[in-house]
Scaffold this motif. Structure first.
Motif: not given
Length: 342
Positions: A281-301
């Protein structure tokens, strides 16, 4: 398909990152397939840890958040309620997605959880959040939920449910557990609600790159081992999304959200479980970052229907599989969904 001797064969993705030539020595050996997939996945995990750490550095999350909050759906000025469906809202990434969506009072979020207990413990109820208990291996529950939701029109649907490294389990009609949850159950709900959904995203995995696909005509029941089953199910999901977007002209994409420690690893070996609970949990991707990536991908124009994304970039996964195999995978999934709908 099975050969004359009754044994199934395996197809290998056509790209430079895999070394499956030894599979030709024992083409029908489940143990050998599982061993090769296991080795490939852990080599991939090491590379992903470095790549994702590089991508996430320098407060990258703040840049992605800004783009999400400035997106057309998020910042719409007409002040109308926008409806969003989240499948798997009690998962490590799914719960973070819901937490972010709750920041926008103009979103009405419909969230499925595996147990009602999850909704009470993880997600406090509010007027614009509705929770539903759903077992994605239970076709009756899926049909019931679809009937409850069919009068809604969703701006987004996020399919974030999943299982990983499960022991050998099958549904009553023989669908292997990873394929039942990760693929058939979610696809069934999507197809039942497809006319009510404007844009969808399915959480796949970079392990799909390392998967072998079974040539067995009943490949949804195949289980060579937990690593093969998980990787193949995520490949099947990405192929389905690519094919359904092309055949039906819908806006659906898949993505690898990142390597995120969490409950998904509870079936892993003891060493991985220990590292998952302490160091990773200290060295790999954080859940918040993964969630933002999901939303960023599906919301992109500039979203590309059918595409598979990793870290905001399209990875051409579909072309690694022959077209006839992609069609076979899609049609088999579609037929299984139709059987569950009967």
């Amino acid at each position: 398909m099975r050969g004359e001797n009754g044994r199934r064969g395996w197809g290998v993705l056509k790209h430079m990152w895999t070394f499956y030539q030894p599979l030709s020595l024992l083409p029908a050996s489940d143990f050998f397939v599982e061993l090769l997939v296991f080795i490939h996945i852990y080599l991939l995990a090491a590379w992903l840890a470095l790549r994702e750490a590089w991508f996430d550095k320098w407060e990258k999350i703040n840049d992605l958040k800004t783009e999400v909050f400035l997106s057309r759906l998020w910042s719409s000025k007409n002040k109308q309620i926008r409806k969003i469906l989240v499948i798997g809202g009690d998962g490590t990434i799914g719960s973070q997605i819901v937490k972010i969506l709750r920041q926008n009072p103009e979103f009405e979020t419909h969230v499925t959880v595996h147990h009602k207990f999850s909704a009470r413990q993880l997600l406090r109820s509010e007027d614009n959040n509705m929770y539903y208990e759903l077992d994605l291996t239970d076709k009756e529950q899926i049909l019931l939920l679809a009937n409850q939701l069919k009068h809604h029109h969703f701006d987004l649907a996020i399919f974030a449910a999943g299982v990983m490294l499960s022991p050998e389990i099958r549904t009553a009609d023989g669908v292997e557990f990873h394929n039942a949850v990760n693929v058939v159950g979610q696809v069934m709900l999507y197809e039942l609600l497809q006319n009510e959904i404007k844009r969808s995203i399915f959480l796949s995995s970079a392990t799909a790159r390392m998967a072998c696909y079974s040539r067995d005509s009943n490949f949804l029941s195949v289980y060579a081992g937990p690593y093969q089953a998980y990787a193949s199910s995520k490949l099947n999901l990405a192929v389905y999304v690519n094919e359904v977007s092309r055949k039906r002209h819908v806006t659906a994409v898949s993505l690898h959200p990142g390597t995120v420690p969490g409950h998904l690893y509870h079936n892993a070996n003891p060493l991985v479980r220990y590292l998952n609970a302490t160091i990773l949990p200290w060295i790999l991707r954080k859940p918040e970052m993964a969630a933002i990536l999901v939303l960023h991908t599906v919301l992109r124009e500039d979203i590309q229907p059918g595409a598979y994304y990793e870290d905001t970039e399209i990875v051409n996964l579909a072309d690694c599989i022959p077209e006839e195999e992609r069609s076979r995978i899609y049609e088999t999934i579609h037929r299984q969904v139709e059987l569950w709908m009967e």
